[in-house]
Enzyme design. Sequence first.
Site, PDB file in Angstrom:
ATOM      1  N   ASP A  12      45.068  45.284  50.721  1.00  0.00           N
ATOM      2  CA  ASP A  12      44.769  44.384  51.274  1.00  0.00           C
ATOM      3  C   ASP A  12      44.707  43.078  52.311  1.00  0.00           C
ATOM      4  OD1 ASP A  12      42.864  46.362  50.910  1.00  0.00           O
ATOM      5  OD2 ASP A  12      41.431  44.824  50.060  1.00  0.00           O
ATOM      6  N   ARG A  92      40.942  30.078  42.192  1.00  0.00           N
ATOM      7  CA  ARG A  92      40.775  30.148  43.389  1.00  0.00           C
ATOM      8  C   ARG A  92      41.147  28.398  44.511  1.00  0.00           C
ATOM      9  NH1 ARG A  92      42.445  34.211  44.149  1.00  0.00           N
ATOM     10  NH2 ARG A  92      40.611  35.901  44.520  1.00  0.00           N
ATOM     11  N   ASP A 121      35.294  35.032  46.437  1.00  0.00           N
ATOM     12  CA  ASP A 121      35.848  34.191  47.000  1.00  0.00           C
ATOM     13  C   ASP A 121      36.484  33.679  48.219  1.00  0.00           C
ATOM     14  OD1 ASP A 121      37.363  34.728  44.031  1.00  0.00           O
ATOM     15  OD2 ASP A 121      37.507  36.364  44.596  1.00  0.00           O
ATOM     16  N   SER A 170      38.947  47.247  41.977  1.00  0.00           N
ATOM     17  CA  SER A 170      39.354  46.152  43.417  1.00  0.00           C
ATOM     18  C   SER A 170      39.903  45.171  42.054  1.00  0.00           C
ATOM     19  CB  SER A 170      38.186  46.010  43.868  1.00  0.00           C
ATOM     20  OG  SER A 170      38.750  44.031  43.758  1.00  0.00           O
TER      21      SER A 170
END
Length: 394
Positions: A12, A92, A121, A170
């Site tokens: 991605d 994050r 996220d 994922s």
Amino acid sequence: MKTVLAYSGGLDTSICIKWLQENYNTDVITLTLELGQQVDLKGIEEKAKKLGAIKTYSIDAREEFVDNYLNPAIKANALYEGKYPISTALSRPLIGKWLVEIAGREKADAVAHGSTGKGNDQVRFELAVRALNSKLRIIAPAREWDLTRDRAIRYAEQHGIPIGSKSQYSIDENLWGRSIEAGPLEDPMKKPEEEVFGWTNAPEKAPDKPDKIEIEFNKGIPVGLNKGKIGGVELIQGLNEIGGRHGIGRIDMIEDRLVGIKSREIYECPAAIILLEAHRELERLILTREENLFKENIDRKWAQLVYFGQWYEPLKDDLDAFIDKTQEGVTGKVVMELYKGNARVIGRSSPNSLYDLGLATYDKGDKFDHKLAEGFIRLWGLPSEIAGRRKRKE
Ligand code: ARG
């Protein structure tokens, strides 16, 4: 135009490099953080260069992650909805911080991330970036483009981007855990296939003999393992290994995302589950009843704030101040047994313990004055007693 992209090396974010160049006519600088996800940083940088990145950064941020993110999470016994050690969530704001840092160094106009429009996220990245530099533009290609798996693969084929062995899941990994979503897991009734798990043995396949470990804490932070001092990164890696072998830290839950969607999540967090259990148990020995009960509320709120991306919300700093104060005496040792999926505390000690054998014992050393209880109970129950009489109209 110059854009710094948070780059994992996966399909991605690889697509994002090309897509940014094509759609924003921007130079792309990639940033990859080593947070314990066991990746080949050099390989990732080469891949980014091949896809046309004008510059690549890879930074080993593991110590910073432990010191400033994971240790505070341990002190806060951080679990979202009582179950998830917020492993992805904690990474994050750190990635966001580094995006801003590199954007500053490179005089970039924008930063970019590969998150979709459905998850947490995107929120976490963008709140962190905005809190640190509100002038930077933020681009989220996967969200703008409504990226689906089919589209990603088609685009990759058209642009000569290696697809690799992209699994149907994922996956996000760092020292604090491995998150697995999507594919067959989207049926909440379906048991995860064994292939989902990368860090842990199935409990029934775990060793038949337990392992005993001793963890030492200093002011709420783990500093020792089995009577030796150890750095945080090494400790967490070691516990992931031994805990994984014993099948500890598998989590299967329905989770309430910030964006309102319920999702089915699988996590593997051996070290986190071991350390959180040990820390909580040590607190029980050291903090007063009032502190223990009150802190549960603070801890829950802390985990929620971090889960919801509010790392830089001032309330989090306020809670940190409270939590740090409570941790001043949280020093001592916890002994645990790891066996078939469980990390069980079997012993604890501290120089600051409030445990008093003379008060607790049922044996002959008893120093507790039993007669005190009688009057205490009468007064403690007085409000209910009076209310009961009123109800019965006595
Ligand atoms: N639901 C978790 C969270 O919001 C994990 C997200 C993991 N991301 C992923 N790409 N698998 O923290």
